[in-house]
Motif scaffolding. Structure first.
Motif, PDB file in Angstrom:
ATOM      1  N   VAL A  23       0.931  -1.179   0.017  1.00 29.23           N
ATOM      2  CA  VAL A  23      -0.042   0.014   0.085  1.00 29.23           C
ATOM      3  C   VAL A  23       0.735   1.309  -0.093  1.00 29.23           C
ATOM      4  CG1 VAL A  23      -0.376   0.276   2.276  1.00 29.23           C
ATOM      5  CG2 VAL A  23      -2.011   0.892   1.042  1.00 29.23           C
ATOM      6  N   VAL A  27       0.420   4.161  -3.017  1.00 21.99           N
ATOM      7  CA  VAL A  27       0.291   5.572  -2.592  1.00 21.99           C
ATOM      8  C   VAL A  27       1.436   6.362  -2.953  1.00 21.99           C
ATOM      9  CG1 VAL A  27       0.016   7.034  -0.648  1.00 21.99           C
ATOM     10  CG2 VAL A  27      -1.352   4.722  -0.655  1.00 21.99           C
ATOM     11  N   CYS A  31       0.496   9.294  -5.566  1.00 24.53           N
ATOM     12  CA  CYS A  31       0.776  10.789  -4.865  1.00 24.53           C
ATOM     13  C   CYS A  31       2.044  11.540  -5.545  1.00 24.53           C
ATOM     14  CB  CYS A  31       1.390  10.556  -3.419  1.00 24.53           C
ATOM     15  SG  CYS A  31      -0.055  10.388  -2.309  1.00 24.53           S
ATOM     16  N   VAL A 142      -7.264   1.085  -2.742  1.00 25.17           N
ATOM     17  CA  VAL A 142      -6.096   2.054  -3.083  1.00 25.17           C
ATOM     18  C   VAL A 142      -5.570   1.992  -4.491  1.00 25.17           C
ATOM     19  CG1 VAL A 142      -4.081   2.973  -2.530  1.00 25.17           C
ATOM     20  CG2 VAL A 142      -5.508   2.625  -0.644  1.00 25.17           C
ATOM     21  N   GLY A 146      -6.383   4.670  -7.426  1.00 22.20           N
ATOM     22  CA  GLY A 146      -5.065   5.352  -7.965  1.00 22.20           C
ATOM     23  C   GLY A 146      -4.945   4.991  -9.312  1.00 22.20           C
ATOM     24  N   THR A 191      -7.113  11.627  -3.996  1.00 28.19           N
ATOM     25  CA  THR A 191      -5.997  11.055  -3.699  1.00 28.19           C
ATOM     26  C   THR A 191      -5.713  10.914  -2.189  1.00 28.19           C
ATOM     27  OG1 THR A 191      -4.830  11.688  -5.833  1.00 28.19           O
ATOM     28  CG2 THR A 191      -3.319  11.201  -4.268  1.00 28.19           C
ATOM     29  N   SER A 195      -5.949   7.881   0.726  1.00 31.59           N
ATOM     30  CA  SER A 195      -4.726   7.487   1.717  1.00 31.59           C
ATOM     31  C   SER A 195      -4.832   7.530   3.083  1.00 31.59           C
ATOM     32  CB  SER A 195      -3.474   8.221   0.712  1.00 31.59           C
ATOM     33  OG  SER A 195      -3.509   8.246  -0.573  1.00 31.59           O
ATOM     34  N   VAL A 204       0.523  11.288   3.944  1.00 28.87           N
ATOM     35  CA  VAL A 204       0.023  11.626   2.729  1.00 28.87           C
ATOM     36  C   VAL A 204       0.215  13.093   1.896  1.00 28.87           C
ATOM     37  CG1 VAL A 204      -2.333  12.716   3.341  1.00 28.87           C
ATOM     38  CG2 VAL A 204      -2.125  11.103   1.174  1.00 28.87           C
ATOM     39  N   CYS A 234       7.650   6.021  -4.502  1.00 32.07           N
ATOM     40  CA  CYS A 234       7.566   4.671  -4.270  1.00 32.07           C
ATOM     41  C   CYS A 234       8.830   4.174  -3.423  1.00 32.07           C
ATOM     42  CB  CYS A 234       7.135   3.778  -5.495  1.00 32.07           C
ATOM     43  SG  CYS A 234       7.349   2.121  -5.231  1.00 32.07           S
ATOM     44  N   SER A 237       9.082   5.638   0.348  1.00 29.13           N
ATOM     45  CA  SER A 237       7.989   5.002   1.161  1.00 29.13           C
ATOM     46  C   SER A 237       8.591   3.597   1.462  1.00 29.13           C
ATOM     47  CB  SER A 237       6.598   4.631   0.402  1.00 29.13           C
ATOM     48  OG  SER A 237       6.283   6.111  -0.004  1.00 29.13           O
TER      49      SER A 237
END
Length: 294
Positions: A23, A27, A31, A142, A146, A191, A195, A204, A234, A237
């Motif tokens: 996830v 996200v 984002c 999501v 997305g 968005t 999230s 977020v 990505c 995160s």
């Protein structure tokens, strides 16, 4: 070397970490793409405004034992649409209108929360997130939302960029500025809302702004900026979750710190727009010799 390999592979043996990685990566990617338009438009403030405007909707839904996600989405979309309409008044700058609604929404949220005797985990998760507690349904939700949002932005990228660069020229060229504004506001709101439950308000916002701002320092091309922002969102995160796992730290906060560290490195050492590059003496052409060119 073995310790590094263990660190990289061990979290994947845990089901909750695999779901968190999935996830967070989705996200971060979404984002990153959406954040490019937010940064180019200079409307980073709206991310904060929409995230906080969702809060009173969540609080109201909680007070009446309704669906928290639906309450947040309704409040966020309502605020975004109001901002888009009121911003059409040329005597008011967009950031001014956002500030008005941001303050109102946050104040309303505080009032609604003050009517409750307790502050529970269900409600606080929308502020701080529970990325380690997401389930398979959250991942699919999501991912589905997305994919739709990214498809909308890619389909309207030329029109949105035209409005972003020069609204008056775009209006004179016959582009539907208000519908395009509404579309962008709704995409940003969706968005954020999709999230909030998984990664929280703070994370977020960082994912929406920081990767795109970092990419902005590295390239001038829209497609390259979009690709870089999604990759940075990505990768940042995932790296933040690794840091959280290795040192037993808050997951959302760790991701924010990693993303900010990446931004700081690029701001300092970027090849063209970094601080070091700007301080480096520029090469000047050598002066011609006496009598040369006569």
């Amino acid at each position: 070397m073995n310790e590094l390999l263990v660190l990289l592979t061990e979290p994947w043996h845990l089901p909750f970490m695999r779901r968190a990685f999935a996830v967070a990566a989705i996200v971060g990617l979404v984002c990153g793409v959406v954040g490019v338009y937010v940064v180019l438009r200079g409307m980073a403030f709206i991310g904060d405004a929409v995230a906080h405007s969702a809060f009173p909707g969540v609080a109201l839904a909680y007070a009446f034992e309704g669906n928290l996600l639906l309450g947040g989405a309704t409040a966020g979309l309502t605020t975004a649409v109001l901002i888009a309409f009121v911003s059409q008044n040329r005597r008011l700058k967009e950031d001014t209108v956002i500030g008005v609604f941001f303050a109102f929404a946050f104040g309303l949220g505080i009032v609604l929360v003050s009517t409750r005797d307790s502050w529970t985990t269900d409600l606080s998760s929308f502020l701080f997130g529970q990325v380690l507690a997401v389930d398979a349904a959250d991942i699919w939700r999501v991912a589905g939302i997305g994919a739709v949002l990214v498809a909308v932005l890619l389909a309207l990228r030329k029109e949105l960029v035209a409005v972003t660069l020069d609204r008056e020229t775009a209006r004179a060229a016959g582009l539907p500025v208000l519908p395009l504004d509404l579309t962008l506001y709704v995409v940003v709101t969706a968005t954020i809302v999709m999230s909030l439950e998984a990664v929280g308000n703070i994370l977020v916002l960082a994912l929406l702004i920081t990767p795109a701002a970092t990419a902005r320092l590295l390239t001038e091309r829209l497609w390259a900026m979009t690709l870089l922002a999604s990759v940075l969102g990505c990768a940042g995160s995932l790296a933040g979750l690794y840091v959280s796992y290795a040192y037993d730290l808050a997951a959302g906060g760790s991701v924010v710190v990693v993303l900010t560290a990446l931004f700081t490195c690029v701001w300092l050492c970027g090849p063209r727009h970094g601080l070091a590059a700007r301080l480096r003496p520029r090469r000047t052409a050598p002066a011609p010799a006496v009598g040369e060119g006569a």
